[in-house]
Enzyme design. Structure first.
Site, PDB file in Angstrom:
ATOM      1  N   HIS A   1       0.854  -1.191   0.000  1.00  0.00           N
ATOM      2  CA  HIS A   1       0.000   0.000   0.000  1.00  0.00           C
ATOM      3  C   HIS A   1       0.889   1.239   0.000  1.00  0.00           C
ATOM      4  O   HIS A   1       2.111   1.135   0.133  1.00  0.00           O
ATOM      5  CB  HIS A   1      -0.966  -0.005   1.186  1.00  0.00           C
ATOM      6  CG  HIS A   1      -0.342   0.085   2.538  1.00  0.00           C
ATOM      7  ND1 HIS A   1       0.446  -0.919   3.076  1.00  0.00           N
ATOM      8  CD2 HIS A   1      -0.386   1.055   3.501  1.00  0.00           C
ATOM      9  CE1 HIS A   1       0.846  -0.564   4.283  1.00  0.00           C
ATOM     10  NE2 HIS A   1       0.367   0.632   4.566  1.00  0.00           N
TER      11      HIS A   1
ATOM     12  N   HIS B   1       1.355   4.010   1.913  1.00  0.00           N
ATOM     13  CA  HIS B   1       1.853   4.816   3.035  1.00  0.00           C
ATOM     14  C   HIS B   1       3.368   4.942   3.009  1.00  0.00           C
ATOM     15  O   HIS B   1       4.085   3.998   2.673  1.00  0.00           O
ATOM     16  CB  HIS B   1       1.380   4.234   4.360  1.00  0.00           C
ATOM     17  CG  HIS B   1      -0.062   4.483   4.644  1.00  0.00           C
ATOM     18  ND1 HIS B   1      -0.786   3.800   5.591  1.00  0.00           N
ATOM     19  CD2 HIS B   1      -0.935   5.378   4.089  1.00  0.00           C
ATOM     20  CE1 HIS B   1      -2.032   4.249   5.615  1.00  0.00           C
ATOM     21  NE2 HIS B   1      -2.146   5.203   4.714  1.00  0.00           N
TER      22      HIS B   1
ATOM     23  N   ASP C   1       5.711   4.957   5.157  1.00  0.00           N
ATOM     24  CA  ASP C   1       6.578   4.048   5.908  1.00  0.00           C
ATOM     25  C   ASP C   1       6.663   2.664   5.266  1.00  0.00           C
ATOM     26  O   ASP C   1       7.342   1.775   5.781  1.00  0.00           O
ATOM     27  CB  ASP C   1       6.137   3.948   7.373  1.00  0.00           C
ATOM     28  CG  ASP C   1       4.755   3.359   7.551  1.00  0.00           C
ATOM     29  OD1 ASP C   1       3.885   3.562   6.674  1.00  0.00           O
ATOM     30  OD2 ASP C   1       4.521   2.683   8.575  1.00  0.00           O
ATOM     31  N   HIS C   2       6.007   2.515   4.107  1.00  0.00           N
ATOM     32  CA  HIS C   2       6.091   1.269   3.346  1.00  0.00           C
ATOM     33  C   HIS C   2       6.695   1.473   1.954  1.00  0.00           C
ATOM     34  O   HIS C   2       7.148   0.501   1.346  1.00  0.00           O
ATOM     35  CB  HIS C   2       4.713   0.621   3.228  1.00  0.00           C
ATOM     36  CG  HIS C   2       4.206   0.075   4.534  1.00  0.00           C
ATOM     37  ND1 HIS C   2       4.116  -1.271   4.798  1.00  0.00           N
ATOM     38  CD2 HIS C   2       3.795   0.703   5.661  1.00  0.00           C
ATOM     39  CE1 HIS C   2       3.667  -1.454   6.029  1.00  0.00           C
ATOM     40  NE2 HIS C   2       3.460  -0.256   6.568  1.00  0.00           N
TER      41      HIS C   2
ATOM     42  N   HIS D   1      -7.592  -0.572   5.369  1.00  0.00           N
ATOM     43  CA  HIS D   1      -6.555   0.320   5.908  1.00  0.00           C
ATOM     44  C   HIS D   1      -6.302   1.440   4.913  1.00  0.00           C
ATOM     45  O   HIS D   1      -6.255   2.623   5.279  1.00  0.00           O
ATOM     46  CB  HIS D   1      -5.283  -0.490   6.163  1.00  0.00           C
ATOM     47  CG  HIS D   1      -4.146   0.308   6.715  1.00  0.00           C
ATOM     48  ND1 HIS D   1      -4.160   0.858   7.978  1.00  0.00           N
ATOM     49  CD2 HIS D   1      -2.940   0.628   6.173  1.00  0.00           C
ATOM     50  CE1 HIS D   1      -3.023   1.496   8.182  1.00  0.00           C
ATOM     51  NE2 HIS D   1      -2.258   1.373   7.114  1.00  0.00           N
TER      52      HIS D   1
ATOM     53  N   ASP E   1      -0.456  -3.660   6.356  1.00  0.00           N
ATOM     54  CA  ASP E   1      -1.073  -3.155   7.580  1.00  0.00           C
ATOM     55  C   ASP E   1      -2.561  -3.493   7.660  1.00  0.00           C
ATOM     56  O   ASP E   1      -3.320  -2.798   8.342  1.00  0.00           O
ATOM     57  CB  ASP E   1      -0.896  -1.634   7.670  1.00  0.00           C
ATOM     58  CG  ASP E   1       0.536  -1.226   7.965  1.00  0.00           C
ATOM     59  OD1 ASP E   1       1.395  -2.120   8.138  1.00  0.00           O
ATOM     60  OD2 ASP E   1       0.803  -0.010   7.990  1.00  0.00           O
TER      61      ASP E   1
ATOM     62  N   HIS F   1       4.370  -4.389  10.994  1.00  0.00           N
ATOM     63  CA  HIS F   1       4.785  -3.724  12.227  1.00  0.00           C
ATOM     64  C   HIS F   1       4.900  -4.702  13.391  1.00  0.00           C
ATOM     65  O   HIS F   1       4.201  -5.717  13.440  1.00  0.00           O
ATOM     66  CB  HIS F   1       3.776  -2.632  12.632  1.00  0.00           C
ATOM     67  CG  HIS F   1       3.737  -1.472  11.704  1.00  0.00           C
ATOM     68  ND1 HIS F   1       4.552  -0.366  11.867  1.00  0.00           N
ATOM     69  CD2 HIS F   1       2.989  -1.237  10.583  1.00  0.00           C
ATOM     70  CE1 HIS F   1       4.292   0.506  10.889  1.00  0.00           C
ATOM     71  NE2 HIS F   1       3.361  -0.001  10.102  1.00  0.00           N
TER      72      HIS F   1
END
Length: 254
Positions: A53, A55, A57-58, A111, A128, A166
């Site tokens: 996805h 985001h 942080d990915h 998400h 996530d 995570h």
């Protein structure tokens, strides 16, 4: 199946490295620095990037990685993924260069609106959406979408290894114990997880069978879980979706 190595990033992210010989594909590289450090330390070559996805942080490390290694980038068709070369959606099958593993793609929105999972070799990389003992927040999707996505993942074979994004397991288990305080499987899982964290070890992967048994978000149709949600809400809930929405709201403020 290639070796699967966790590369820690930020405070609690995992970037997953799929290693076969001298070749490595990475899943959800939010930061290029630890990936480059791992590749250089092990004298390995990057062969592909997979993103679940959009985001940061990915996907935040993708540009730096592709500037150095000209590799394909697989990501969700319905999201903006930096450097994506192959748009993936439900029903697609891909063979990842280097490790050579074949993945089927699942659509698992909730998400984010276009979130996907990669399933293959007895493993699922689910970003996530599904966490060990928990699930992601609903930033872009609806409770109905998220519950359907979790149902899709819960339907995978029992022994499927769950690689999420995570290290949230211990805090998720504390919430799960609040929902099902009398659950022996939960108590046993919490002890195992505490022991791993005390040694600085990852708690992942988990297994689909374990998630079905101890993850409250996969258990909203279980009478004991439904009753706990309704007690917390102070009212009767008329559907599994309503129960899931109330459970997610409970977790958000836990």
């Amino acid at each position: 199946m290639p070796s699967i190595i966790p590369i820690p990033a930020f405070a609690d992210n995992y970037i997953w490295a799929l290693r076969e010989g001298e070749h490595v594909a990475v899943v959800d590289p939010g930061d290029a620095v630890p990936v480059i450090a791992y590749l250089e330390r092990e004298n390995l070559a990057l062969s592909a990037i997979l993103a679940t996805h959009h985001h940061g942080d990915h996907v935040g490390g993708i540009h730096a990685l592709t500037a150095r290694w000209k590799v394909p980038v697989y990501g969700p068709a319905r999201e903006d993924i930096p450097g994506r070369t192959r748009a993936c959606a439900a029903g697609d099958a891909i063979v990842v260069p280097g490790p050579g593993i074949e993945f089927a793609v699942l659509d698992i929105p909730g998400h984010t609106a276009g979130h996907i999972a990669f399933v293959g070799g007895g493993s699922v990389f689910c970003g996530d959406t599904l966490f060990a003992a928990g699930c992601g927040r609903l930033f872009e999707g609806t409770p109905a979408q998220m519950l359907a996505s979790l149902d899709t993942l819960a339907a995978l074979p029992d022994a499927t290894q769950v690689y999420c994004g995570h290290e949230y397991t211990l805090s998720n288990l504390r919430f799960a114990r609040a929902v099902e305080p009398g659950s022996e499987p939960l108590a046993e899982r919490e002890k195992r997880v505490q022991a791993k964290r005390a040694q600085g070890l990852p708690t992942l992967p988990s297994m689909i069978s374990e998630e079905r048994l101890t993850n409250p978000f996969l258990r909203v149709r279980e009478p004991a879980v439904r009753a706990a949600i309704e007690r917390h809400a102070g009212r009767t809930l008329d559907s599994a979706v309503a129960a899931f929405a109330e459970l997610r709201a409970w977790k958000n403020s836990f």
